[in-house]
Design a protein around this motif. Structure first.
Motif, PDB file in Angstrom:
ATOM      1  N   THR A  17       0.671  -1.072   0.070  1.00 35.14           N
ATOM      2  CA  THR A  17       0.071  -0.013   0.073  1.00 35.14           C
ATOM      3  C   THR A  17       0.870   1.163   0.076  1.00 35.14           C
ATOM      4  O   THR A  17       1.828   1.338   0.692  1.00 35.14           O
ATOM      5  CB  THR A  17      -1.083  -0.041   1.344  1.00 35.14           C
ATOM      6  N   LYS A  18       0.546   2.258  -0.799  1.00 30.83           N
ATOM      7  CA  LYS A  18       1.324   3.460  -0.854  1.00 30.83           C
ATOM      8  C   LYS A  18       0.253   4.438  -0.309  1.00 30.83           C
ATOM      9  O   LYS A  18      -0.682   4.685  -0.485  1.00 30.83           O
ATOM     10  CB  LYS A  18       1.506   3.643  -2.156  1.00 30.83           C
ATOM     11  N   ALA A  19       1.086   5.003   0.976  1.00 25.11           N
ATOM     12  CA  ALA A  19       0.001   6.050   2.015  1.00 25.11           C
ATOM     13  C   ALA A  19       0.867   7.275   1.567  1.00 25.11           C
ATOM     14  O   ALA A  19       2.167   7.679   1.438  1.00 25.11           O
ATOM     15  CB  ALA A  19       0.082   5.485   3.134  1.00 25.11           C
ATOM     16  N   ILE A  20      -0.071   8.448   1.476  1.00 25.21           N
ATOM     17  CA  ILE A  20       0.608   9.906   1.434  1.00 25.21           C
ATOM     18  C   ILE A  20      -0.123  10.533   2.450  1.00 25.21           C
ATOM     19  O   ILE A  20      -1.291  10.660   2.756  1.00 25.21           O
ATOM     20  CB  ILE A  20       0.183  10.398  -0.089  1.00 25.21           C
ATOM     21  N   LYS A  21       0.836  11.415   3.404  1.00 24.54           N
ATOM     22  CA  LYS A  21       0.431  12.062   4.495  1.00 24.54           C
ATOM     23  C   LYS A  21       0.803  13.536   4.283  1.00 24.54           C
ATOM     24  O   LYS A  21       1.803  13.998   3.842  1.00 24.54           O
ATOM     25  CB  LYS A  21       0.948  11.518   5.703  1.00 24.54           C
ATOM     26  N   MET A  22       0.039  14.387   4.691  1.00 22.90           N
ATOM     27  CA  MET A  22       0.129  16.019   4.552  1.00 22.90           C
ATOM     28  C   MET A  22       0.587  16.537   5.920  1.00 22.90           C
ATOM     29  O   MET A  22       0.133  16.262   6.786  1.00 22.90           O
ATOM     30  CB  MET A  22      -1.080  16.403   3.982  1.00 22.90           C
ATOM     31  N   VAL A  23       1.877  16.734   5.751  1.00 25.77           N
ATOM     32  CA  VAL A  23       2.578  17.495   7.228  1.00 25.77           C
ATOM     33  C   VAL A  23       2.966  18.853   7.135  1.00 25.77           C
ATOM     34  O   VAL A  23       3.449  19.339   6.269  1.00 25.77           O
ATOM     35  CB  VAL A  23       4.033  16.544   7.442  1.00 25.77           C
ATOM     36  N   LYS A  24       2.432  19.766   8.100  1.00 24.55           N
ATOM     37  CA  LYS A  24       2.798  21.022   8.155  1.00 24.55           C
ATOM     38  C   LYS A  24       4.112  21.406   8.805  1.00 24.55           C
ATOM     39  O   LYS A  24       4.370  20.661   9.971  1.00 24.55           O
ATOM     40  CB  LYS A  24       1.670  21.688   9.176  1.00 24.55           C
ATOM     41  N   SER A  25       4.835  21.939   8.163  1.00 32.95           N
ATOM     42  CA  SER A  25       6.219  22.574   8.566  1.00 32.95           C
ATOM     43  C   SER A  25       6.415  23.378   9.872  1.00 32.95           C
ATOM     44  O   SER A  25       5.535  24.423   9.835  1.00 32.95           O
ATOM     45  CB  SER A  25       6.939  23.030   7.461  1.00 32.95           C
ATOM     46  N   PRO A  26       6.995  22.858  10.965  1.00 32.47           N
ATOM     47  CA  PRO A  26       7.027  23.795  12.054  1.00 32.47           C
ATOM     48  C   PRO A  26       7.583  25.261  11.718  1.00 32.47           C
ATOM     49  O   PRO A  26       7.024  26.213  12.491  1.00 32.47           O
ATOM     50  CB  PRO A  26       7.739  23.249  13.033  1.00 32.47           C
ATOM     51  N   LYS A  27       8.701  25.136  10.770  1.00 29.77           N
ATOM     52  CA  LYS A  27       9.398  26.610  10.658  1.00 29.77           C
ATOM     53  C   LYS A  27       8.515  27.655   9.675  1.00 29.77           C
ATOM     54  O   LYS A  27       8.403  28.702  10.195  1.00 29.77           O
ATOM     55  CB  LYS A  27      10.717  26.378  10.087  1.00 29.77           C
ATOM     56  N   THR A  28       8.108  27.103   8.728  1.00 28.61           N
ATOM     57  CA  THR A  28       7.264  27.942   7.645  1.00 28.61           C
ATOM     58  C   THR A  28       5.965  28.050   7.558  1.00 28.61           C
ATOM     59  O   THR A  28       5.269  28.890   7.292  1.00 28.61           O
ATOM     60  CB  THR A  28       7.999  27.485   6.177  1.00 28.61           C
ATOM     61  N   GLY A  29       5.329  26.739   8.321  1.00 30.01           N
ATOM     62  CA  GLY A  29       3.843  26.684   8.343  1.00 30.01           C
ATOM     63  C   GLY A  29       3.505  26.221   6.924  1.00 30.01           C
ATOM     64  O   GLY A  29       2.030  25.973   6.509  1.00 30.01           O
ATOM     65  N   ALA A  30       4.259  25.897   5.950  1.00 32.85           N
ATOM     66  CA  ALA A  30       3.905  25.235   4.674  1.00 32.85           C
ATOM     67  C   ALA A  30       3.569  23.718   4.815  1.00 32.85           C
ATOM     68  O   ALA A  30       4.048  23.133   5.619  1.00 32.85           O
ATOM     69  CB  ALA A  30       4.800  25.544   3.335  1.00 32.85           C
ATOM     70  N   TYR A  31       2.809  23.318   4.022  1.00 32.43           N
ATOM     71  CA  TYR A  31       2.475  21.807   3.992  1.00 32.43           C
ATOM     72  C   TYR A  31       3.376  20.984   2.965  1.00 32.43           C
ATOM     73  O   TYR A  31       3.592  21.518   1.869  1.00 32.43           O
ATOM     74  CB  TYR A  31       0.962  21.468   3.722  1.00 32.43           C
ATOM     75  N   THR A  32       3.799  20.038   3.333  1.00 32.00           N
ATOM     76  CA  THR A  32       4.529  19.025   2.322  1.00 32.00           C
ATOM     77  C   THR A  32       3.917  17.789   2.553  1.00 32.00           C
ATOM     78  O   THR A  32       3.067  17.159   3.471  1.00 32.00           O
ATOM     79  CB  THR A  32       6.063  18.635   2.899  1.00 32.00           C
ATOM     80  N   PHE A  33       4.212  16.827   1.402  1.00 32.07           N
ATOM     81  CA  PHE A  33       3.785  15.419   1.262  1.00 32.07           C
ATOM     82  C   PHE A  33       4.796  14.405   1.777  1.00 32.07           C
ATOM     83  O   PHE A  33       5.884  14.743   1.137  1.00 32.07           O
ATOM     84  CB  PHE A  33       2.773  15.263   0.102  1.00 32.07           C
TER      85      PHE A  33
END
Length: 49
Positions: A17-33
């Motif tokens: 299974t391929k899982a993708i999670k959206m995580v918020k960066s503590p420094k910039t506040g931008a979201y990464t996958f």
């Protein structure tokens, strides 16, 4: 905030299974996958980290 997207991949002998999670960066506040391919039984544990 987490986005749960799960796609099932099948190979000759294993089911993965391929899982993708959206995580918020503590420094910039931008979201990464963050993506990972794993056994289907481990998906919920990985998403809850």
């Amino acid at each position: 905030m987490a986005k749960k997207t799960v796609a099932t991949l099948q190979t000759k002998s294993k089911r993965l299974t391929k899982a993708i999670k959206m995580v918020k960066s503590p420094k910039t506040g931008a979201y990464t996958f963050v993506e990972s391919v794993m056994d289907p039984t481990q998906v919920n544990d990985w998403l809850n980290k």
